[in-house]
Design a protein around this motif. Structure first.
Motif: not given
Length: 368
Positions: A292-320
């Protein structure tokens, strides 16, 4: 013969059927309007359920019952539902609060709230005592049918000679001979919040005090979720502060509701802070939190934060999902983070190998 389907021997002589076949049979049955007699008499649905060796005391059979009721309700065969459940209630072995409560919920699932109330009121005639279990079933049936006004009516409609609402609620409960528990109050709170009846929310909370029931984290979570759904996440955050002030421990569900709420309202800074606070307090974010956070960060144009959150998620094996990942890749390119986009694409291609062709096309469009 039913539209090309031959029945060489009675349906009730068939061997036990698995759930997916029950679902299929009800689908076929209700798609053919040339057999209204069997449908209205409920003989065919009853025979199919008998073929499944149904006994509503077992969980798998309750699932089949739910499938049957959904199919009949979708086709507007409400008389069949009524006949079917009333027939079952007449069986001595099913005259238990467990089954009657389930029947009440099934009526609610079908949107037949009047029948749910009728069943609840007939319990004494069946020799079944009403307890908090059947009360919860009645409240839940109202919520399933999205009839929140009936939830309100259950507790707030009282004899005219009673003026104070709290006294009226107590009178109603005393008449039923039941004492509500945390689940009852939680359902009430959710219903009143949905109707935006904040005064009634206060009355329910006062009732909890009178019953010496202290709100636990589950009650707080219901209130927080309800406020977030109403786009009142700031008010919900105050409840989190109250939890902490009482030295209670918020859980992952608490933070998840708040993160979703603030994200949907566009307050992404608060959502990010809550994710950090959540982790710092030892709560484990779910995959939905990250997605949810990656999605809404992208919608809000904060792609750097979205990337950081996405990386944390992928480290746990969870891919949006692919749509969110595509949005993130395109967003990174738009802010000249091409190398980061390529690195992300490499990980995506490994995870979503079935869509390798689509990702190659996207990768080919990246600036050199």
């Amino acid at each position: 013969m039913i539209h090309g389907f031959s029945v060489p021997y009675p349906v009730d002589l068939l061997p036990p059927l698995p759930l997916f076949l029950i679902n299929t049979l009800f689908g076929i049955l209700l798609q053919h309007s040339s057999i209204p007699g069997e449908i209205q008499s409920c003989s065919l649905p009853r025979q199919i359920c008998r073929a499944a060796a149904l006994t509503p005391e077992f969980n798998i059979d309750r699932i089949v019952f739910s499938v049957a009721i959904s199919k009949l309700a979708d086709s507007k065969h409400f008389d069949s539902i009524r006949h079917f459940l009333d027939e079952l209630k007449s069986r001595p072995d099913l005259q238990t609060e467990r089954f009657v409560s389930h029947a009440i919920v099934l009526f609610g699932q079908a949107g037949m709230i009047n029948d749910a109330f009728r069943t609840f009121e007939e319990m004494h005639q069946l020799g079944v005592d009403r307890t908090v279990r059947s009360l919860n079933a009645l409240i839940f049936s109202c919520i399933l049918s999205k009839n929140y006004k009936e939830v309100n009516r259950i507790f707030l409609e009282f004899p005219k000679n009673l003026v104070r609402p709290v006294l009226g609620i107590r009178f109603w409960l005393k008449w039923m001979g039941v004492k509500p528990n945390a689940t009852s109050f939680g359902s009430l709170l959710a219903g009143f919040y949905n109707e935006e009846k904040y005064e009634d929310v206060g009355k329910v909370l006062k009732m909890m005090e009178d019953y010496k029931m202290h709100p636990g984290i589950s009650t707080y979570n219901i209130r927080i979720q309800s406020l977030c759904k109403l786009k009142k996440s700031s008010e919900a955050k105050l409840l989190l502060n109250s939890i902490l002030a009482r030295q209670m421990k918020p859980n992952s569900e608490t933070y998840s509701h708040l993160i979703h709420g603030f994200s949907k309202e566009g307050n992404l800074k608060e959502a990010k802070n809550l994710l950090k606070e959540m982790v710092d307090r030892g709560c484990k974010p779910s995959s939905d939190c990250y997605f949810a956070l990656v999605y809404f960060l992208c919608q809000g144009g904060d792609f750097e934060s979205a990337l950081q959150v996405c990386k944390e998620s992928m480290e746990k094996g969870w891919f949006p999902n692919i749509s969110t990942m595509t949005s993130l890749v395109n967003g990174l390119v738009s802010i000249s983070k091409v190398e980061e986009a390529r690195e992300l694409m490499g990980k995506i291609k490994v995870k979503f190998s079935k869509n390798a062709g689509s990702w190659k096309e996207i990768e080919a469009r990246l600036p050199r």
